[in-house]
Design a protein around this motif. Structure first.
Motif, PDB file in Angstrom:
ATOM      1  N   ALA A  58       0.841  -1.199   0.000  1.00  0.00           N
ATOM      2  CA  ALA A  58       0.000   0.000   0.000  1.00  0.00           C
ATOM      3  C   ALA A  58       0.878   1.251   0.000  1.00  0.00           C
ATOM      4  CB  ALA A  58      -0.908  -0.003   1.221  1.00  0.00           C
ATOM      5  N   ARG A  59       0.437   2.244  -0.721  1.00  0.00           N
ATOM      6  CA  ARG A  59       1.184   3.499  -0.812  1.00  0.00           C
ATOM      7  C   ARG A  59       1.087   4.228   0.521  1.00  0.00           C
ATOM      8  NH1 ARG A  59       2.907   6.996  -4.867  1.00  0.00           N
ATOM      9  NH2 ARG A  59       2.179   5.693  -6.548  1.00  0.00           N
ATOM     10  N   PRO A  75      -3.841  16.460   6.220  1.00  0.00           N
ATOM     11  CA  PRO A  75      -5.006  15.626   6.560  1.00  0.00           C
ATOM     12  C   PRO A  75      -5.683  15.029   5.320  1.00  0.00           C
ATOM     13  CG  PRO A  75      -5.068  17.677   7.796  1.00  0.00           C
ATOM     14  CD  PRO A  75      -3.963  17.803   6.798  1.00  0.00           C
ATOM     15  N   LEU A  76      -5.753  15.811   4.259  1.00  0.00           N
ATOM     16  CA  LEU A  76      -6.343  15.313   3.021  1.00  0.00           C
ATOM     17  C   LEU A  76      -5.485  14.189   2.433  1.00  0.00           C
ATOM     18  CD1 LEU A  76      -8.552  15.526   0.883  1.00  0.00           C
ATOM     19  CD2 LEU A  76      -7.118  17.203  -0.292  1.00  0.00           C
ATOM     20  N   GLN A  77      -4.178  14.354   2.459  1.00  0.00           N
ATOM     21  CA  GLN A  77      -3.271  13.320   1.945  1.00  0.00           C
ATOM     22  C   GLN A  77      -3.454  12.018   2.720  1.00  0.00           C
ATOM     23  OE1 GLN A  77       0.718  14.819   2.106  1.00  0.00           O
ATOM     24  NE2 GLN A  77       0.390  16.308   0.474  1.00  0.00           N
ATOM     25  N   ARG A  78      -3.471  12.107   4.058  1.00  0.00           N
ATOM     26  CA  ARG A  78      -3.638  10.898   4.878  1.00  0.00           C
ATOM     27  C   ARG A  78      -4.971  10.220   4.599  1.00  0.00           C
ATOM     28  NH1 ARG A  78      -1.166  13.895   9.214  1.00  0.00           N
ATOM     29  NH2 ARG A  78      -3.263  14.427   9.908  1.00  0.00           N
ATOM     30  N   PHE A  79      -6.020  11.022   4.471  1.00  0.00           N
ATOM     31  CA  PHE A  79      -7.342  10.457   4.194  1.00  0.00           C
ATOM     32  C   PHE A  79      -7.360   9.732   2.848  1.00  0.00           C
ATOM     33  CE2 PHE A  79     -11.492  10.872   2.140  1.00  0.00           C
ATOM     34  CZ  PHE A  79     -12.246  10.092   2.999  1.00  0.00           C
ATOM     35  N   VAL A  80      -6.825  10.373   1.822  1.00  0.00           N
ATOM     36  CA  VAL A  80      -6.837   9.770   0.485  1.00  0.00           C
ATOM     37  C   VAL A  80      -5.980   8.498   0.459  1.00  0.00           C
ATOM     38  CG1 VAL A  80      -6.150  10.122  -1.918  1.00  0.00           C
ATOM     39  CG2 VAL A  80      -7.372  11.917  -0.708  1.00  0.00           C
ATOM     40  N   ILE A  84      -7.453   4.796  -0.385  1.00  0.00           N
ATOM     41  CA  ILE A  84      -6.912   3.963  -1.466  1.00  0.00           C
ATOM     42  C   ILE A  84      -6.448   2.612  -0.920  1.00  0.00           C
ATOM     43  CG2 ILE A  84      -4.998   3.770  -3.097  1.00  0.00           C
ATOM     44  CD1 ILE A  84      -5.309   6.779  -3.595  1.00  0.00           C
ATOM     45  N   ALA A  85      -5.778   2.630   0.239  1.00  0.00           N
ATOM     46  CA  ALA A  85      -5.321   1.381   0.852  1.00  0.00           C
ATOM     47  C   ALA A  85      -6.504   0.488   1.207  1.00  0.00           C
ATOM     48  CB  ALA A  85      -4.480   1.675   2.089  1.00  0.00           C
ATOM     49  N   TRP A  86      -7.592   1.083   1.698  1.00  0.00           N
ATOM     50  CA  TRP A  86      -8.771   0.305   2.044  1.00  0.00           C
ATOM     51  C   TRP A  86      -9.448  -0.263   0.794  1.00  0.00           C
ATOM     52  CZ3 TRP A  86     -14.062   0.799   1.158  1.00  0.00           C
ATOM     53  CH2 TRP A  86     -14.861  -0.081   1.893  1.00  0.00           C
ATOM     54  N   ASP A  90      -7.669  -6.036  -0.893  1.00  0.00           N
ATOM     55  CA  ASP A  90      -7.662  -7.391  -1.452  1.00  0.00           C
ATOM     56  C   ASP A  90      -6.579  -7.533  -2.516  1.00  0.00           C
ATOM     57  OD1 ASP A  90      -9.748  -8.131   0.161  1.00  0.00           O
ATOM     58  OD2 ASP A  90     -11.292  -7.762  -1.364  1.00  0.00           O
ATOM     59  N   GLN A  91      -6.394  -6.508  -3.308  1.00  0.00           N
ATOM     60  CA  GLN A  91      -5.362  -6.554  -4.342  1.00  0.00           C
ATOM     61  C   GLN A  91      -3.970  -6.606  -3.711  1.00  0.00           C
ATOM     62  OE1 GLN A  91      -5.942  -6.751  -7.754  1.00  0.00           O
ATOM     63  NE2 GLN A  91      -3.773  -7.278  -7.768  1.00  0.00           N
TER      64      GLN A  91
END
Length: 130
Positions: A58-59, A75-80, A84-86, A90-91
């Motif tokens: 995960a990035r 905060p926006l970076q951490r949220f995004v 994306i990780a969530w 599965d991938q």
């Protein structure tokens, strides 16, 4: 050109690609892929697997080219990044399993190659006796 301090560059994979290209140019296409009859070279495979493992997780860092307003807000970076990780969890699990399978396959192929060489040596000794 390449940045001097780019952590995304895998030096081992790059060196393996350079060595592969040098072999291909010196001895033709078949020499670079075979690596010789009596040896099996897993350095390039290991470096490619390591490069895949780096990219499969995960990035956790925001890309530099997206570091402009409003994306420069932490905060926006951490949220995004978490979103994306969530979304791709599965991938990421699949990629990790696939990379582990490739590592096991390389190990198994190395063992099989060593066994094959041993059997061929035994066969030559038997042929020399008879």
């Amino acid at each position: 050109m390449l940045e001097a301090n780019n952590p995304d560059i895998d030096v081992d994979a790059l060196m393996a690609r350079v060595q592969h290209e040098v072999l291909r140019r010196q001895f033709g296409d078949h020499a670079a892929s075979s690596g010789g009859i009596d040896t099996i070279d897993t350095v390039m495979l290991d470096s490619l697997i390591a490069a895949a493992a780096l990219r499969a997780s995960a990035r956790n860092r925001w890309p530099a080219r997206l570091n402009f307003f409003p994306f420069s807000l932490r905060p926006l970076q951490r949220f995004v990044l978490r979103a994306i990780a969530w979304l791709f969890r599965d991938q990421h699990a699949f990629n990790a399993a696939l990379i582990e399978a490739l590592r096991e396959s390389v190990t198994l192929n190395t063992r099989m190659h060593a066994s094959l060489r041993e059997l061929e040596a035994r066969l030559r000794r038997l042929e020399q006796r008879g």
